[in-house]
Scaffold this active site. Sequence first.
Site, PDB file in Angstrom:
ATOM      1  N   TYR A   1      92.056   4.946  33.390  1.00  0.00           N
ATOM      2  CA  TYR A   1      93.461   4.825  33.806  1.00  0.00           C
ATOM      3  C   TYR A   1      93.982   6.198  34.207  1.00  0.00           C
ATOM      4  O   TYR A   1      94.582   6.374  35.274  1.00  0.00           O
ATOM      5  CB  TYR A   1      94.290   4.244  32.655  1.00  0.00           C
ATOM      6  CG  TYR A   1      95.773   4.150  32.951  1.00  0.00           C
ATOM      7  CD1 TYR A   1      96.269   3.127  33.759  1.00  0.00           C
ATOM      8  CD2 TYR A   1      96.681   5.071  32.426  1.00  0.00           C
ATOM      9  CE1 TYR A   1      97.630   3.027  34.030  1.00  0.00           C
ATOM     10  CE2 TYR A   1      98.037   4.979  32.695  1.00  0.00           C
ATOM     11  CZ  TYR A   1      98.501   3.949  33.496  1.00  0.00           C
ATOM     12  OH  TYR A   1      99.849   3.870  33.778  1.00  0.00           O
TER      13      TYR A   1
ATOM     14  N   SER B   1     101.655   8.211  37.010  1.00  0.00           N
ATOM     15  CA  SER B   1     101.891   8.288  35.560  1.00  0.00           C
ATOM     16  C   SER B   1     101.662   9.727  35.112  1.00  0.00           C
ATOM     17  O   SER B   1     100.829  10.434  35.702  1.00  0.00           O
ATOM     18  CB  SER B   1     100.904   7.384  34.825  1.00  0.00           C
ATOM     19  OG  SER B   1     100.941   7.649  33.440  1.00  0.00           O
TER      20      SER B   1
HETATM   21  P1  NDP Z   1     103.975  -4.288  33.717  1.00  0.00           P
HETATM   22  O1  NDP Z   1     102.747  -4.766  33.047  1.00  0.00           O
HETATM   23  O2  NDP Z   1     105.292  -4.670  33.173  1.00  0.00           O
HETATM   24  O3  NDP Z   1     103.932  -4.664  35.260  1.00  0.00           O
HETATM   25  C1  NDP Z   1     102.762  -4.521  36.006  1.00  0.00           C
HETATM   26  C2  NDP Z   1     102.914  -5.255  37.307  1.00  0.00           C
HETATM   27  O4  NDP Z   1     101.715  -5.072  38.086  1.00  0.00           O
HETATM   28  C3  NDP Z   1     103.102  -6.739  37.095  1.00  0.00           C
HETATM   29  O5  NDP Z   1     104.072  -7.223  37.979  1.00  0.00           O
HETATM   30  C4  NDP Z   1     101.730  -7.315  37.428  1.00  0.00           C
HETATM   31  O6  NDP Z   1     101.837  -8.615  37.977  1.00  0.00           O
HETATM   32  C5  NDP Z   1     101.270  -6.347  38.519  1.00  0.00           C
HETATM   33  N1  NDP Z   1      99.825  -6.405  38.697  1.00  0.00           N
HETATM   34  C6  NDP Z   1      98.857  -5.927  37.876  1.00  0.00           C
HETATM   35  N2  NDP Z   1      97.651  -6.231  38.366  1.00  0.00           N
HETATM   36  C7  NDP Z   1      97.853  -6.929  39.514  1.00  0.00           C
HETATM   37  C8  NDP Z   1      97.007  -7.532  40.476  1.00  0.00           C
HETATM   38  N3  NDP Z   1      95.665  -7.498  40.376  1.00  0.00           N
HETATM   39  N4  NDP Z   1      97.562  -8.172  41.529  1.00  0.00           N
HETATM   40  C9  NDP Z   1      98.901  -8.233  41.654  1.00  0.00           C
HETATM   41  N5  NDP Z   1      99.757  -7.676  40.783  1.00  0.00           N
HETATM   42  C10 NDP Z   1      99.240  -7.037  39.727  1.00  0.00           C
HETATM   43  O7  NDP Z   1     103.808  -2.703  33.738  1.00  0.00           O
HETATM   44  P2  NDP Z   1     104.717  -1.523  34.322  1.00  0.00           P
HETATM   45  O8  NDP Z   1     105.946  -2.019  34.951  1.00  0.00           O
HETATM   46  O9  NDP Z   1     104.787  -0.535  33.248  1.00  0.00           O
HETATM   47  O10 NDP Z   1     103.715  -0.957  35.420  1.00  0.00           O
HETATM   48  C11 NDP Z   1     104.127  -0.616  36.733  1.00  0.00           C
HETATM   49  C12 NDP Z   1     103.485   0.706  37.119  1.00  0.00           C
HETATM   50  O11 NDP Z   1     104.013   1.735  36.295  1.00  0.00           O
HETATM   51  C13 NDP Z   1     101.968   0.740  36.933  1.00  0.00           C
HETATM   52  O12 NDP Z   1     101.374   1.345  38.061  1.00  0.00           O
HETATM   53  C14 NDP Z   1     101.786   1.608  35.700  1.00  0.00           C
HETATM   54  O13 NDP Z   1     100.556   2.285  35.693  1.00  0.00           O
HETATM   55  C15 NDP Z   1     102.958   2.559  35.855  1.00  0.00           C
HETATM   56  N6  NDP Z   1     103.337   3.261  34.627  1.00  0.00           N
HETATM   57  C16 NDP Z   1     103.870   2.585  33.550  1.00  0.00           C
HETATM   58  C17 NDP Z   1     104.209   3.256  32.405  1.00  0.00           C
HETATM   59  C18 NDP Z   1     104.785   2.560  31.203  1.00  0.00           C
HETATM   60  O14 NDP Z   1     104.882   3.178  30.129  1.00  0.00           O
HETATM   61  N7  NDP Z   1     105.176   1.332  31.281  1.00  0.00           N
HETATM   62  C19 NDP Z   1     104.030   4.705  32.293  1.00  0.00           C
HETATM   63  C20 NDP Z   1     103.509   5.326  33.478  1.00  0.00           C
HETATM   64  C21 NDP Z   1     103.181   4.618  34.598  1.00  0.00           C
HETATM   65  P3  NDP Z   1     101.065  -9.912  37.446  1.00  0.00           P
HETATM   66  O15 NDP Z   1     100.764  -9.709  36.003  1.00  0.00           O
HETATM   67  O16 NDP Z   1     102.037 -11.004  37.719  1.00  0.00           O
HETATM   68  O17 NDP Z   1      99.863  -9.987  38.308  1.00  0.00           O
END
Ligand code: NDP
Length: 279
Positions: free
Chosen positions: A162, A148
């Site tokens: 974070y 990020s």
């Molecule tokens: P979402 O919340 O849409 O997706 C996050 C995903 O991570 C979900 O599929 C969730 O699955 C999974 N996840 C979280 N915790 C766990 C866990 N303990 N075990 C298994 N799966 C887990 O967010 P994003 O798509 O935005 O996030 C994806 C990546 O992008 C992250 O690393 C985030 O930090 C990064 N990012 C996002 C930004 C944004 O603005 N959106 C900006 C910069 C970076 P479930 O809930 O089903 O467990």
Amino acid sequence: MPRFSGKVALVTGSSNGIGRATAILLAREGAKVTITGRNAQRLEETKQEILRSGVPEDHVLSIIADLATESGQIELMNSTVDIFGRLDILVNNAGAAITDLEGHIGVGTNVSVFDKTMRINLRSVVTLTQKAKEHLIKTKGEIVNVSSIAGGQHAQPELIYYAMSKSALDQYTRSAAIDLIQHGVRVNSVSPGDIRTGIYETMGMNKESVENIYKFMESRKECCPIGTIAQPVDVANIIVFLADRKLSSYIIGQSIVADGGSSLVMEVQAHDWMELLKH
Ligand code: NDP
């Protein structure tokens, strides 16, 4: 022949957002894909979206697992290799911006938030990469981490742990890349700015508040110079580029920033410089 034909990809956090978009792209381009997350319903939505684009059902392996646990990771890795026979691409995407339920920010943020954040955003990447290593060495595979811009040089006291987790992840990407390239495995990452995913809702915000945040940022050039918050597929395209050795073979240990210019504006550059000169 599709460019990822014969390849096997494991995309963490593919029950939503960036991971879902990445899994869909990889599957459409011929890869067999393991999709995973804790939320069964959302994971099924990802699967159905992949199948709707004509991908055969035996190209998708869906595993409900908590990636923050050792047993979840073992199940994920073993099932992928048992069922698909190999691993070519690991996308370490799962992550969360965990907030302090008592509302503390900055240095006062509860240390339990630190532990939970590091466990999913950093530790799970380290331990899953360790499990994937032997399989990726066999296939001369690729790892793409999702970082990020929060891990960059600016301060982020509201989400202090974070931001720290992503800074550490960037260093991990660089060091792991040099360690693994001797075995033919490439490691890179992508650093998104704000993307329209489920991330804010997971932080406990309702849809309306999230929309207000996006609107605010889109209307301010110091927040988002391009003027629009991106979609998950905009990041997924970069992940897929980094997973495609034919296109990105000479990129090692880098993070590609995809933020509509957000991280480049600071100080007076965020305002109208020519307007200021008039006074
Ligand atoms: P979402 O919340 O849409 O997706 C996050 C995903 O991570 C979900 O599929 C969730 O699955 C999974 N996840 C979280 N915790 C766990 C866990 N303990 N075990 C298994 N799966 C887990 O967010 P994003 O798509 O935005 O996030 C994806 C990546 O992008 C992250 O690393 C985030 O930090 C990064 N990012 C996002 C930004 C944004 O603005 N959106 C900006 C910069 C970076 P479930 O809930 O089903 O467990």
